[in-house]
Design a protein around this motif. Sequence first.
Motif, short mmCIF file in Angstrom:
data_model
loop_
_atom_site.label_atom_id
_atom_site.label_comp_id
_atom_site.label_asym_id
_atom_site.label_seq_id
_atom_site.Cartn_x
_atom_site.Cartn_y
_atom_site.Cartn_z
N TYR A 175 64.43 95.40 -2.12
CA TYR A 175 64.82 94.17 -2.82
C TYR A 175 63.73 93.74 -3.81
CZ TYR A 175 69.07 92.98 -0.23
OH TYR A 175 70.34 92.96 0.27
N LEU A 176 62.47 93.86 -3.39
CA LEU A 176 61.38 93.48 -4.29
C LEU A 176 61.33 94.39 -5.52
CD1 LEU A 176 58.55 92.73 -1.70
CD2 LEU A 176 59.92 91.09 -2.99
N ASP A 177 61.61 95.68 -5.33
CA ASP A 177 61.66 96.59 -6.48
C ASP A 177 62.81 96.24 -7.41
OD1 ASP A 177 59.48 97.92 -5.49
OD2 ASP A 177 60.66 99.46 -4.47
N ALA A 178 63.95 95.86 -6.85
CA ALA A 178 65.10 95.51 -7.68
C ALA A 178 64.87 94.20 -8.43
CB ALA A 178 66.36 95.42 -6.83
N LEU A 179 64.15 93.27 -7.81
CA LEU A 179 63.92 91.97 -8.44
C LEU A 179 62.92 92.03 -9.58
CD1 LEU A 179 63.83 89.60 -5.32
CD2 LEU A 179 65.53 89.62 -7.14
N LYS A 180 62.19 93.15 -9.72
CA LYS A 180 61.27 93.28 -10.84
C LYS A 180 61.99 93.29 -12.18
CE LYS A 180 57.70 95.74 -8.24
NZ LYS A 180 56.95 97.03 -8.09
N ALA A 181 63.23 93.76 -12.21
CA ALA A 181 64.01 93.79 -13.45
C ALA A 181 64.65 92.45 -13.76
CB ALA A 181 65.09 94.87 -13.36
N PHE A 182 64.62 91.51 -12.80
CA PHE A 182 65.25 90.20 -13.00
C PHE A 182 64.22 89.21 -13.55
CE2 PHE A 182 68.32 92.13 -10.33
CZ PHE A 182 69.51 91.46 -10.51
N PRO A 183 64.61 88.37 -14.49
CA PRO A 183 63.71 87.27 -14.89
C PRO A 183 63.64 86.21 -13.80
CG PRO A 183 65.80 87.08 -16.03
CD PRO A 183 65.85 88.38 -15.27
N LYS A 184 62.64 85.37 -13.85
CA LYS A 184 62.52 84.32 -12.86
C LYS A 184 63.67 83.34 -12.96
CE LYS A 184 57.49 84.53 -12.52
NZ LYS A 184 56.22 83.76 -12.64
N SER A 185 64.14 82.89 -11.81
CA SER A 185 65.33 82.03 -11.80
C SER A 185 65.07 80.66 -12.40
CB SER A 185 65.84 81.86 -10.35
OG SER A 185 64.82 81.31 -9.54
N ASP A 186 63.80 80.23 -12.46
CA ASP A 186 63.50 78.92 -13.04
C ASP A 186 63.28 78.97 -14.55
OD1 ASP A 186 61.22 80.38 -12.88
OD2 ASP A 186 59.97 78.78 -12.06
N THR A 187 63.43 80.15 -15.16
CA THR A 187 63.27 80.28 -16.61
C THR A 187 64.57 79.87 -17.30
OG1 THR A 187 61.71 82.10 -16.29
CG2 THR A 187 62.66 81.85 -18.48
N LYS A 188 64.48 78.98 -18.26
CA LYS A 188 65.65 78.50 -18.98
C LYS A 188 65.90 79.37 -20.21
CE LYS A 188 65.20 73.63 -17.65
NZ LYS A 188 65.11 72.24 -18.13
N LEU A 189 67.16 79.44 -20.60
CA LEU A 189 67.57 80.14 -21.82
C LEU A 189 67.89 79.09 -22.88
CD1 LEU A 189 69.91 82.95 -20.38
CD2 LEU A 189 67.44 83.01 -20.74
N TYR A 190 67.22 79.20 -24.03
CA TYR A 190 67.39 78.22 -25.11
C TYR A 190 68.33 78.80 -26.15
CZ TYR A 190 63.31 76.13 -22.90
OH TYR A 190 62.46 75.57 -21.99
N THR A 191 69.46 78.12 -26.35
CA THR A 191 70.46 78.52 -27.34
C THR A 191 70.74 77.35 -28.27
OG1 THR A 191 72.34 77.86 -25.94
CG2 THR A 191 71.50 80.10 -25.65
N GLU A 192 71.44 77.64 -29.35
CA GLU A 192 71.81 76.57 -30.28
C GLU A 192 72.83 75.62 -29.66
OE1 GLU A 192 73.16 78.47 -33.79
OE2 GLU A 192 71.18 79.28 -34.33
N LYS A 193 73.59 76.13 -28.71
CA LYS A 193 74.58 75.27 -28.04
C LYS A 193 73.94 74.37 -27.00
CE LYS A 193 79.11 75.59 -25.81
NZ LYS A 193 80.16 76.51 -25.31
N GLY A 194 72.82 74.81 -26.43
CA GLY A 194 72.13 74.03 -25.41
C GLY A 194 71.28 74.91 -24.53
N ASN A 195 70.58 74.28 -23.62
CA ASN A 195 69.72 75.00 -22.69
C ASN A 195 70.53 75.40 -21.46
OD1 ASN A 195 67.66 74.42 -24.49
ND2 ASN A 195 66.99 72.59 -23.35
#
Length: 405
Positions: A267-287
């Motif tokens: 699971y730890l190896d698989a989670l290395k490809a995932f971004p942190k869950s608390d990281t927000k995505l900033y788009t023109e439509k909203g966060n």
Amino acid sequence: MACNSCSTGNDGQPKGCKNNGTCGTDSCNKLTVFDWLANMSLPNGQEPFIGVEVRFKNGRKHYYRNTENLTLSIGDIVATQAKSGHDIGMVTLTGELVRVQMKRKKVRLDDAENVLKIYRKASQKDIDIWSEARDREEPMKVKARQFAIDLKLKMKISDIEFQGDGSKATFYYTAEERVDFRELIKVFAREFRTRIEMKQVGFRQEAARLGGIGSCGRELCCSTWLTDFRSVSTSAARYQQLSLNPLKLAGQCGKLKCCLNYELDSYLDALKAFPKSDTKLYTEKGNAVCQKTDIFKGLMWYAYEGEWMNWHIITTEQANEIISKNKKKEKVASLEMYAVEHIQDTKTEFENVVGQDSLTRFDNPKSNKKRKNNKNNRNNNKNKSRNRNRKQNSNTKSRPNAKKN
């Protein structure tokens, strides 16, 4: 595997050796080791290793020196050296594999205090004394628990083990705090008339000694093959996205299950490809904020701030791409550009190919067609009988008139 005494009897009922993993054939014992070097012969001029692994009650194992050069094989009952007297155990491993096991457990053969000697193969008299002592353990355990309750000691006596010559009894107990059992030892010595040794074990060691069936339906790992108890934390359950329910995560010992660590590395190896869950995505439509992740499929669910009911599914590569653009102070148009359709697994419908009845045949309410059909049949039978009676009456009336004519 099971020994012959565990097989079924003539009436089809299991006989059972009632030894709970301590039978003499060594086929259903605890913590057995497969000797994959048994069929290999030693090179010319090399002497066999004198170390022998001997197992006692409930998986307790020790290493001994075969100084008498006895021809020992797996399953032999031997009399071993003890601090006072002798003990009776069963040989579980011989040969070069014992050298590997001792090296892995950091046990030195020249350590005279820990690695004792094997006296001889057990005679019938030794086995009789040993079996009589083993028969005394269960009634003694019941009395010992009652004595501890009478003295109001916060301890639990989990198991009792007699030495092979019956001269000493070891009481295994668990306690959360330090216990003053000096008065208890006096009561035990006066009641049982033998030397007493008290030994405290942890809750995991207690479960390993007693054994049992886990929630998976198999025997406990600690009592069958697991020898080292690694620490298990709740973070292992968090990484695997398990619900933090202590009733489901705890084993029979009351601690977190050891099997939570089995797949943790993957699971730890698989989670290395995932971004942190608390990281927000900033788009023109909203966060957008992460709401859910699927480690097996590599998908992530995001929702805009203020629109928490609408979730958008994107892959981990797309999420990392958006995050890399955000670090360059660039915004994407919206998540809809990257959203993928989540194909749900279709349920497989099994057909009845064996000819068995449906399992849901009792779920549906019974229809009243049979009752209606029975009523209709009864009415038709009544009508038929009435018509027959009418015909018979008409025939009897017509016969006397014919005679008169």
